[in-house]
Structures are given as C-alpha cells and as structure tokens.
Design a protein around this motif. Structure first.
Motif, PDB file in Angstrom:
ATOM      1  N   THR A  35      11.054  -1.564  22.443  1.00 11.75           N
ATOM      2  CA  THR A  35      10.824  -1.284  21.031  1.00 11.75           C
ATOM      3  C   THR A  35       9.901  -2.317  20.412  1.00 11.75           C
ATOM      4  OG1 THR A  35      13.054  -0.356  20.895  1.00 11.75           O
ATOM      5  CG2 THR A  35      11.945  -0.850  18.818  1.00 11.75           C
ATOM      6  N   ARG A  36      10.166  -3.592  20.703  1.00 11.54           N
ATOM      7  CA  ARG A  36       9.335  -4.639  20.114  1.00 11.54           C
ATOM      8  C   ARG A  36       7.896  -4.538  20.605  1.00 11.54           C
ATOM      9  NH1 ARG A  36      10.167 -11.287  20.108  1.00 11.54           N
ATOM     10  NH2 ARG A  36       8.717 -11.635  18.365  1.00 11.54           N
ATOM     11  N   GLY A  37       7.722  -4.294  21.896  1.00 13.32           N
ATOM     12  CA  GLY A  37       6.381  -4.145  22.438  1.00 13.32           C
ATOM     13  C   GLY A  37       5.660  -2.945  21.853  1.00 13.32           C
ATOM     14  N   ALA A  38       6.410  -1.864  21.624  1.00 16.65           N
ATOM     15  CA  ALA A  38       5.809  -0.654  21.053  1.00 16.65           C
ATOM     16  C   ALA A  38       5.348  -0.901  19.618  1.00 16.65           C
ATOM     17  CB  ALA A  38       6.810   0.491  21.090  1.00 16.65           C
ATOM     18  N   VAL A  39       6.178  -1.564  18.833  1.00 14.17           N
ATOM     19  CA  VAL A  39       5.828  -1.849  17.443  1.00 14.17           C
ATOM     20  C   VAL A  39       4.644  -2.808  17.387  1.00 14.17           C
ATOM     21  CG1 VAL A  39       6.622  -2.955  15.323  1.00 14.17           C
ATOM     22  CG2 VAL A  39       8.132  -1.392  16.546  1.00 14.17           C
ATOM     23  N   PHE A  40       4.702  -3.865  18.195  1.00 12.51           N
ATOM     24  CA  PHE A  40       3.611  -4.845  18.199  1.00 12.51           C
ATOM     25  C   PHE A  40       2.294  -4.184  18.589  1.00 12.51           C
ATOM     26  CE2 PHE A  40       0.969  -7.859  20.592  1.00 12.51           C
ATOM     27  CZ  PHE A  40       0.739  -8.803  19.606  1.00 12.51           C
ATOM     28  N   GLY A  41       2.316  -3.400  19.667  1.00  9.44           N
ATOM     29  CA  GLY A  41       1.092  -2.758  20.131  1.00  9.44           C
ATOM     30  C   GLY A  41       0.528  -1.779  19.125  1.00  9.44           C
ATOM     31  N   ASP A  42       1.394  -0.977  18.524  1.00  7.14           N
ATOM     32  CA  ASP A  42       0.935   0.014  17.567  1.00  7.14           C
ATOM     33  C   ASP A  42       0.380  -0.654  16.314  1.00  7.14           C
ATOM     34  OD1 ASP A  42       0.661   2.835  16.963  1.00  7.14           O
ATOM     35  OD2 ASP A  42       2.210   2.535  15.444  1.00  7.14           O
TER      36      ASP A  42
END
Length: 572
Positions: free
Chosen positions: A141-148
């Motif tokens: 989740t954190r990686g997805a939010v950061f990347g987006d």
C-alpha cells in the motif's frame, strides 16, 4: 506565475548587470544561486545566497558582492527594502502590492503551481510490482501510494509520465501459487486437504478453487502435476492480477501499463540485452571473490558469465548466467530495463521495498551501461509500515494467511486518509499507522488538519453565497497573519519543483500541513479581531477578505490532487 522564480530572475539579471559593468568577471555559473524564504521570517520575505556562492569563483569578497548586488536590487520597484546580513546574505522585503497581485493571480490562473520543469521528458515510474500470489498487503500500500503520488507530481511538473507494473510471473513463486490453487480446487470438490510448508494457505484462494471446479469439474483430480500445472498457473495468475487491479482501484491507483516478466523468456529479449552489454565489452567469464563475512558452507569458486557492473559504479561485478547455462534472476531485470531504454524513456524510476537495498547499484549500473549514461535511473526504497490499533501493534503474517491487506486498511479508514497518511513520512523512513489516530479530529492528525482548512473555506463560500455576496479577486491584506498565509501561497510553485527534482512527494503533504496551520492561525485570530473575519456586515469588505481563503482552497485542492486525495467540502 512563480514569485520566487521572478525574484531569482531579478537577482541573476542584476548579476549580469554587475558583470557588464566590470564589477564581476564573465563566465560565472548561477546554478547554485538560490532565492528562498529566510530561516527567520522577521528578516524579510525572501533571501538569496548569490554573493556567498559566487565569491570564490569571482575571486572577490562576498560582502562586497552583496553590497553591490543589494544596490541593484533595491532600485527595482518590487523590492521594498534590502538588507545585507552577516558575511554576505541578502534579505529582501517585497512591496505590499506583490502579495495582492499574488492572490489575484492564483484566483485567475487555473494552472498556478504547475511547472514546465519536466519539459515533456518521458519518465517511466515502476511501482507496486507485487508478486501475483495474493492480495496486496499494507507494505504494498505504501509503495503504491508513493509511486502514484510521485507520478502525479512529475506530471504536474511537466513530465510525460507512464505508470508501470512489472508482473513477476516468471519465477518459482507462481508454481507455488498453482499448487496452492490446486489444493483449493480439491477442497472445492469436497476433499480434505492440508497445505504443506511453503504453500499459500490464505482464504483468498478459495474463490480461485471454486472457479477451477466450475471450469474443469473433477477432470484434474488424480492427474500428475505435469498435466495441470501450466493451465492452473495461468488461470491463477490472471485471478490474482484481477484481485490486485481491484485493490489498486480501491486505493485510487490506475496503471498505464502492465509488463509481464514471462514475456522476456524464450523471446530473445534477454539474449538481446546481454549481447548489447557484450558489444560494449561488459560481459566476460570469470570467478567472483568469496563473499565477505562468514563463508556459506555450500559456497565454491566457479566460473560464471559476469556483467562488468563495476565499470558503471557498482561495488562488485554481477553474475548474469550460471555455470549450468541458466539465467540468474538479474538477467531478466537487465532485459526489462533494456526494453525501457528502447522504448525511449529519458528517465527510469523504480520503487521497491526496503529489502531491495542491494539491488540499487547493480540496476543503476545496468541502465547506465545499456543507455551509455543517457538515461537517468533513480531507485526509491520504501520502508515498512507498522500497524497499530489504540497504540497496540498489529501483527501480520503472509505465510499464515492472516496478513492485513490493502483492502482491510481502505475499508476501515478510507482511501483518502490512507493515501495522505502514507505520505506523511519520507519514503525511506519507517511509518507508524494507527487505525484510531488517523481518524482523530485534531491538529496532530495532518490529514484532518488539511481537510479541515479546505472545508472551512468551502463553508465560508456557502455562507457568502447565501448572503448574496459578490466575490472579488482583489484581497484586502492588512494583518501579519494574512501576509503569512499569502507568503506561504507564494512558495507553492517552488515547493512543487523542489519535490519533483528530488522525487519526494511527501514534501507536498508537509507543505499543505504548514499552509493549513497558517490558515487556521488566521481563522483563530479572527475570533478575537472582527476586522479579520471573512464574513462581515459590509459585503464589499467580505468579498475582499474572502479572496485570500479562496486562494488557499485553490492551492490545497491542487496539492491534494497530486497526493490523490479528494478535498473535503465539509467535515462530519
């Protein structure tokens, strides 16, 4: 409109004048000349380090340069006063009309804060890339939010951005997935099954088992693994990717491209990438030095095919083909990034979990070698998230099937809260996520504090509409608290460019919190000073006072848009 950029242009233009007058020598590099807010707001509105950074190349005293530059700057009508401080720092106080013009500009410019920094350069941002073996957990989740958010930030700053997901469907883990799904298939047919060590026992495969039963009936029962594993592997990967796409959608993330690792095999892509390196004399047969520290019992010196990654900044050369001829896991990674280079990207950004620290130098070396240094490669590592409830840690275990999923988090606190909180720390710093605290309505909860600022403005505007107040874009700024808000608004375009250059979207969240803090301070001051209230008996006075909070809402809305968070119309 970028007030800091305008004043920096004034500074560099004044430096050019000093060069033409012979006060400074030709050929000075202004790259490190900055115009930024002073550390102490009492010192002025902006400060420049020009004299300090140019003193050595100009072979001159910084104080002397500062005095000469200050005289030029002070002659400009936009500058109210100039002060030379210490060894040569220059503090500037701007004319009051600039703050009025700033607010007017924000209200008349839908693109306020957007930048041409990226110059439409093509950037590939690869993120999430979770193994297709189950639903996304809170770490993903954190990686997805950061990347987006990073992709949105770069887009806002003028880059041409592609969001990409690399499907790891070429390794042994997808065979484990297929075997686990087969067990659920047998279970769906009424058989008692046990999950051996190393398989995936999570309930998320129950539906896959049911779907396999619907498709195959009992035709696969009792068949040897070789008869069914290929079909079930494909079926299970597709089912997991559907689940992952649903998870991403729940979080508000939409990928532009999904790239299959399996597509690299038996297509010549890996071989082409390795041949490209070989043509640059970067592939050779050799034996690696033994690993440092305690020697593994099974380690032995053996000749392998190696990539000379040390020629491009790595610590050691890397094996790309084993002694038995099989590719190492690094070979398809090289081929994948070679494909990105061939697709014409000017910059590649990879976002991985903190456990990929050893991957950074080797991948940067590969991109540098494959592109002859023409394509930039930045790898961002995202640290772990620690979950709490009322201060008590929550444990998760993917192996046992009891891990906390992305859906668990979003369903409990919502996508907006999840996204904002995930960006309240720099990506490489650990993050604590407490399900109760992130929903608190207090200043200590940044997502509430920022949303509350926007909701307050919307409330003022609704009341103004009810009272028939005709809005104006020209503000009435008289109090230091009002000017503090205006000065913070002026810093928005600068912060966008800083965040984009450093690939740090958390800076946007920090800025929004600071802006909200200044706005709430002004609101609270109005409780004691009627002249600072946005709604007054005189409608014309109200319209002028409302202009500033309207500008605040514009910037907060833009910032939240970068973070993927919906601005709140009201707080409940």
């Amino acid at each position: 409109m970028n007030l800091f950029a305008d004043i920096r242009a004034l500074v560099t233009g004044s430096l050019d004048t000093l060069v033409s007058e012979g006060v400074l020598p030709d050929g000075l590099d202004y790259a490190n000349v900055a115009v930024e807010p002073p550390r102490d707001p009492l010192h002025g509105d902006m400060a420049t380090n020009a004299a300090m950074v140019l003193a050595k190349p100009a072979k001159s005293n910084p104080r002397a340069i500062a005095e000469a530059l200050a005289a030029k700057l002070g002659a400009d009508p936009r500058i109210e006063s100039v002060d030379v401080a210490g060894p040569g720092f220059i503090n500037l106080r701007l004319a009051p009309a600039l703050w009025t013009g700033l607010v007017e500009g924000i209200l008349s410019d839908d693109a306020y804060g957007k930048s041409a920094l990226g110059a439409a350069k093509k950037v590939n941002v690869e993120f999430v890339s979770a193994n297709p073996t189950g639903p996304m957990h809170v770490g993903h989740t954190r990686g997805a939010v950061f990347g987006d958010a990073l992709a949105s930030l770069l887009d806002y700053a003028g880059y041409d951005v592609t969001r990409e997901y690399y499907i790891n469907d070429g390794g042994a883990q997808v065979d484990v997935l297929a075997r686990s799904a087969y067990l659920r298939y047998l279970e769906a047919l009424g058989q008692e099954v046990e999950f051996p060590e190393g398989t995936y026992p999570g309930d998320y495969l129950v539906q896959v088992g049911e779907a396999l039963k619907d498709k195959y009936g009992d035709s696969l029962v009792g068949k040897p693994e070789g008869d069914w594993i290929d079909d079930i592997r494909v079926f299970s990967i597709e089912a997991m990717m559907d689940m992952i796409r649903g998870d991403l959608k729940a979080l508000g993330v939409e990928m532009d491209n999904f790239y299959s690792e399996k597509s690299l095999y038996d297509t010549g892509l890996i071989e082409s990438a390795i041949e490209e390196l070989r043509s640059k004399d970067l592939i050779y047969r050799g034996t690696l030095e033994p690993p440092k520290g305690q020697m593994p019992e099974d380690w032995e010196a053996r000749e392998q095919t190696l990539f000379r990654s040390t020629a491009h900044g790595d610590d050691v050369d890397r094996p790309i083909q084993k002694s038995d001829g099989a590719w190492t896991y690094f070979a398809p990674d090289i081929a994948y990034h070679y494909d990105k280079v061939k697709r014409g990207y000017d910059e590649i950004i990879d976002i991985f979990g903190a456990d990929h620290g050893g991957y950074v130098k080797r991948m940067k070396a590969a991109v540098s070698a494959l592109s002859e240094g023409k394509v930039g490669c930045d790898i961002k590592l995202v640290q772990l998230v620690k979950l709490f409830r009322n201060g008590v840690p929550l444990k998760m275990s993917k192996r046992s099937g009891t891990f906390v999923t992305l859906r668990d988090v979003v369903e409990q606190v919502g996508a907006d809260v999840t996204r904002f909180v995930m960006l309240t720390r720099k990506n490489d710093a650990p993050l604590d996520f407490d399900f109760d605290k992130v929903l608190e309505q207090s200043k200590d909860n940044p997502v509430f504090y920022v949303q509350y600022a926007h909701a307050r403005v919307r409330s003022v505007l609704r009341k103004a509409e009810d009272q028939g107040i005709s809005l104006t874009d020209t503000p009435n700024l008289t109090d230091p608290a009002e000017l503090a808000v205006a000065k913070k608004l002026a810093d928005w375009p600068r912060q966008v460019e800083i965040a984009a250059k450093s690939h740090e979207p958390h800076r946007i969240a920090f800025f929004l919190y600071e802006l909200a803090s200044d706005f709430h301070a002004l609101w609270n001051k109005g409780n004691d000073n009627e002249g600072l209230r946005f709604l007054q008996e005189d409608h014309a006075a109200s319209a002028a006072k409302i202009a500033l909070p309207r500008a605040v809402a514009v910037v907060i809305s833009s910032g939240l848009g970068i973070l993927g968070v919906t601005p709140a119309e009201e707080m409940r």
